[in-house]
Design a protein around this motif. Structure first.
Motif: not given
Ligand code: FA5
Ligand code: MG
Length: 362
Positions: A32-37, A227-231, A235-240
């Motif tokens: 949601r954060i990335v969507k709002e961005r 959106l997962e890929r953008l997030a 944020f540097g999230i390593p795994d979906i």
């Protein structure tokens, strides 16, 4: 799988349980954060131009998901091996593009749509059977563009969007692509952990799609981004799989994060737990599609399976049979796995390969 009449839906219980999760609506969730961005960018860039649709029904007709977008009858994405069918004319949308023609026909010529999409897909750190996309569409009034082409306007918009979302540090590149509903078409890739990761597909809308939308003679562009890929990049999230984790060590890192902040916190991985791998090889049944194997593995191993790769392929010319060997990598995002537990899942998968897929173990 659920049976209605003669038709057997291929929607697995695991996928069914996630249909209403709508991570793009969950307060404090990184999706949601990335969507709002991204929405903030469009609000700033073109105030009032892009109404947003975040709660459209994920069950769509075959017509909306495929036909109206000129996806050929024999296109692989239509197969039951690739798409989750609720019945013969209804699917779980495979992309948010499914809403393009309906919204355009309703008189809305520019919009953003976000929501979960569903695909029978491979298993690795950036693919998941349920993921969230955001669609953007802009159809122009005649002469609205002046000297600029639609393609230039599209690339300029998405380049500005990427800068707004990530800042200037990230490396991006355009790659030529093919989609039946746009021409020309591209994918945008972003450098992530040293490798190029595809984040979106886009292009100039085909005239026939606009005709199907009762907008003959107009021109426009469209994009669809993961959106997962953008997030993951943001944020540097390593795994979906982490997006689905219930672990508070994940969630608490996003509490109170302001989507419009210039600098966002980097995700600090809780210590990486060790992976362990198991191989399985079997003679393929006459009818075989790897997506059947992946769904079976997802059903039995859930999010403990991090990656599945085909590592060997053998054609027996005498018997005409083919065997394949797959390597399954097990790893939890939250804890160290016990050998017993992994063996137990691997055994269940071996049994199901025989009983459900009709494979013969080697
Ligand atoms: C599409 O879905 C097109 N509808 C995009 C599009 C829209 C093109 C409008 C032209 C005009 P694609 O299959 O490449 O394209 O998926 C788009 C994005 O969704 C990918 O770049 C990726 O970020 C994300 N995505 C696709 N499959 C998965 C998956 N299994 N897991 C996570 N993200 C995925
Ligand atoms: Mg793609």
């Amino acid at each position: 799988m659920f049976q209605t009449g003669k038709f057997v839906s291929n929607i697995t219980p695991q996928v069914a349980s996630k249909i209403g999760a709508n991570l793009h609506l969950v307060k404090g969730h990184p999706i949601r954060i990335v969507k709002e961005r991204v929405y903030n960018f469009f609000k700033k860039y073109q105030p009032g131009r892009f109404p947003v649709f975040d709660e459209l029904n994920p069950y769509v007709s075959v017509k909306d998901n495929f036909d109206d977008l000129l996806i050929p009858q024999d296109h692989p994405s239509r197969r039951m091996a690739d798409t989750y069918y609720a019945d013969t004319s209804t699917v779980l949308r495979t992309h948010t593009s499914a809403h393009q023609t309906t919204l355009l026909r309703s008189g809305c010529d520019s919009f953003l749509v976000s929501g979960p999409c569903f695909r029978r897909d491979s298993i690795d750190g950036s693919h998941y059977p349920v993921f969230h996309q955001m669609e953007g569409v802009r159809v122009f009034d005649e002469d609205a563009l002046g000297e600029q082409t639609v393609a230039e306007h599209l690339q300029e918009t998405l380049t500005a969007m990427t800068k707004h979302v990530f800042g200037t540090e990230v490396e991006t590149r355009w790659v030529d692509e093919y989609f039946p509903f746009t021409d020309p078409s591209w994918e945008l890739e972003v450098k992530f952990n040293g490798e190029w990761m595809e984040v979106l597909g886009c292009g100039v809308i085909q005239p026939r799609v606009l005709e199907n939308s009762r907008l003959p003679g107009r021109s426009g562009w469209a994009f669809g981004q993961g959106l997962e890929r953008l997030a993951m990049i943001l944020f540097g999230i390593p795994d979906i799989r982490l997006f689905w984790s219930a672990d508070e060590r994940f969630f608490k890192q996003f509490v109170g994060v302001d989507p419009s902040a210039e600098r966002l916190p980097r995700f600090i991985p809780f210590s990486a737990f060790p992976p362990t791998s198991r191989d399985v090889s079997f003679w393929l049944p006459a009818q075989y599609n790897a997506h059947d194997l992946y769904d079976l593995i997802r059903a039995l191993g859930g999010d403990l399976v991090e990656d599945v790769k085909e590592i060997d392929h053998f054609d027996d010319t005498r018997s005409g049979r083919t065997a394949k060997c797959y390597r399954l990598v097990y790893r939890s995002m939250e804890r160290t796995l016990e050998t017993e537990e992994v063996n137990h899942i691997q055994n269940a998968i071996r049994v199901a390969i025989q009983d459900k897929l009709g494979g013969v173990l080697r």
